[in-house]
Every structure is written in structure tokens, then in C-alpha cells.
Write a protein that holds these residues in place. Structure first.
Motif, short mmCIF file in Angstrom:
data_model
loop_
_atom_site.label_atom_id
_atom_site.label_comp_id
_atom_site.label_asym_id
_atom_site.label_seq_id
_atom_site.Cartn_x
_atom_site.Cartn_y
_atom_site.Cartn_z
N ALA A 76 0.82 -1.20 0.00
CA ALA A 76 0.00 0.00 0.00
C ALA A 76 0.86 1.26 0.00
O ALA A 76 0.55 2.21 -0.70
N GLN A 77 1.95 1.24 0.78
CA GLN A 77 2.80 2.42 0.84
C GLN A 77 3.38 2.77 -0.52
O GLN A 77 3.46 3.93 -0.89
N GLN A 78 3.74 1.75 -1.30
CA GLN A 78 4.33 2.00 -2.61
C GLN A 78 3.31 2.61 -3.58
O GLN A 78 3.67 3.35 -4.47
N GLU A 79 2.04 2.27 -3.39
CA GLU A 79 0.99 2.76 -4.29
C GLU A 79 0.52 4.16 -3.91
O GLU A 79 0.10 4.93 -4.76
N LEU A 97 -3.42 4.48 -4.99
CA LEU A 97 -4.37 3.65 -4.26
C LEU A 97 -5.56 4.48 -3.78
O LEU A 97 -6.71 4.05 -3.90
N LEU A 98 -5.30 5.66 -3.27
CA LEU A 98 -6.38 6.52 -2.80
C LEU A 98 -7.31 6.92 -3.95
O LEU A 98 -8.53 6.97 -3.78
N ARG A 99 -6.75 7.17 -5.13
CA ARG A 99 -7.58 7.51 -6.29
C ARG A 99 -8.40 6.31 -6.76
O ARG A 99 -9.56 6.44 -7.12
N ALA A 100 -7.78 5.13 -6.75
CA ALA A 100 -8.45 3.92 -7.24
C ALA A 100 -9.53 3.42 -6.31
O ALA A 100 -10.52 2.83 -6.74
N VAL A 153 -10.96 4.20 0.82
CA VAL A 153 -9.79 4.17 1.69
C VAL A 153 -9.53 5.57 2.21
O VAL A 153 -9.46 6.53 1.45
N ASP A 154 -9.41 5.69 3.51
CA ASP A 154 -9.18 6.99 4.14
C ASP A 154 -7.70 7.31 4.32
O ASP A 154 -7.29 8.46 4.22
#
Length: 124
Positions: A1-4, A8-11, A15-16
Motif C-alpha cells: 500500500a505504501q508504494q501505491e 491507491l487513494l484515487r483507485a 480508503v481513508d
């Protein structure tokens, strides 16, 4: 998750928070910021903010003191660099203060901890 991170937040708008290990001891601040206003991406490479005010001490004789966090070795079998981040040594003055306080409190044994303890200071 950190790498994304931001991707990730856009996709996944549900997810907060996306947070890296360097923010673990600031979790309450990150969550409070999220509650106040939307998604938070706390993944930037930053110095670990120490909080030694509430260490978990299981003994009145022995204490463990973190001196370095993370690892830069990238061994093929190990996830530490990806889960705990890159090597970050604590300042010597901070370690000394903590150890002196432990001595003043009656601790007789201090173990210095780090994923890769022999790398202490390479990042200074």
C-alpha cells in the motif's frame, strides 16, 4: 500500500489513509487529520518521530532501547525494508538520555535494538 500511495487513494475512494511504517508512532495524528478532512497519504520518506514517553517495559531490571529503525539491505527473502522502511538511526544524544533515565530508574541491563544494528550511524 505504501508504494501505491496516491494511486491507491484515487483507485479506491473508500480508503481513508495510506500510511508507511515511519508514521506508526504518529497514528493518532494521522487518523485525526483524516477525520477532519478526507484522504491522507502519509508515505513520504521522513525521519521517524520518536515517542519514548510510554515504552513497554516488562521488567524492572532489563530494558530494550531502539537505536535504529528499518533496513536497507533488500534481501530477497525479507520484507523488512518494505514494511519498516529504510534505515533511520536515532541521534546518539537521544539514546544516551533514554539509557541514563533507565539507569536513574534502577534498570541494570539495557539491550540496544535494531533490525540491522551494525548499520547504526550509516545514515548520519
Amino acid at each position: 500500500a505504501q508504494q501505491e500511495g496516491e494511486d491507491l487513494l484515487r483507485a479506491v475512494p473508500e480508503v481513508d489513509v495510506v500510511m508507511g511504517p515511519q508514521f506508526a508512532n504518529r497514528l493518532a495524528d494521522v487518523l485525526n487529520e483524516s477525520v477532519l478532512g478526507g484522504q491522507i497519504c502519509a508515505t513520504e520518506d521522513s525521519r521517524i518521530m520518536e515517542d519514548v514517553t510510554m515504552p513497554n517495559r516488562q521488567s524492572s531490571i532489563s530494558a530494550w532501547v531502539n537505536v535504529i529503525y528499518g533496513c536497507n539491505e533488500r534481501c530477497s527473502y525479507c520484507v523488512v525494508p518494505f514494511t519498516r522502511g529504510s534505515e533511520q538511526s536515532r541521534p546518539m544524544s537521544s539514546i544516551r538520555r533514554e539509557v541514563e533515565t533507565l539507569g536513574d530508574e534502577g534498570f541494570r541491563e539495557v539491550t540496544l535494538l535494531g533490525q540491522n544494528i551494525d548499520a547504526y550511524g550509516r545514515d548520519f
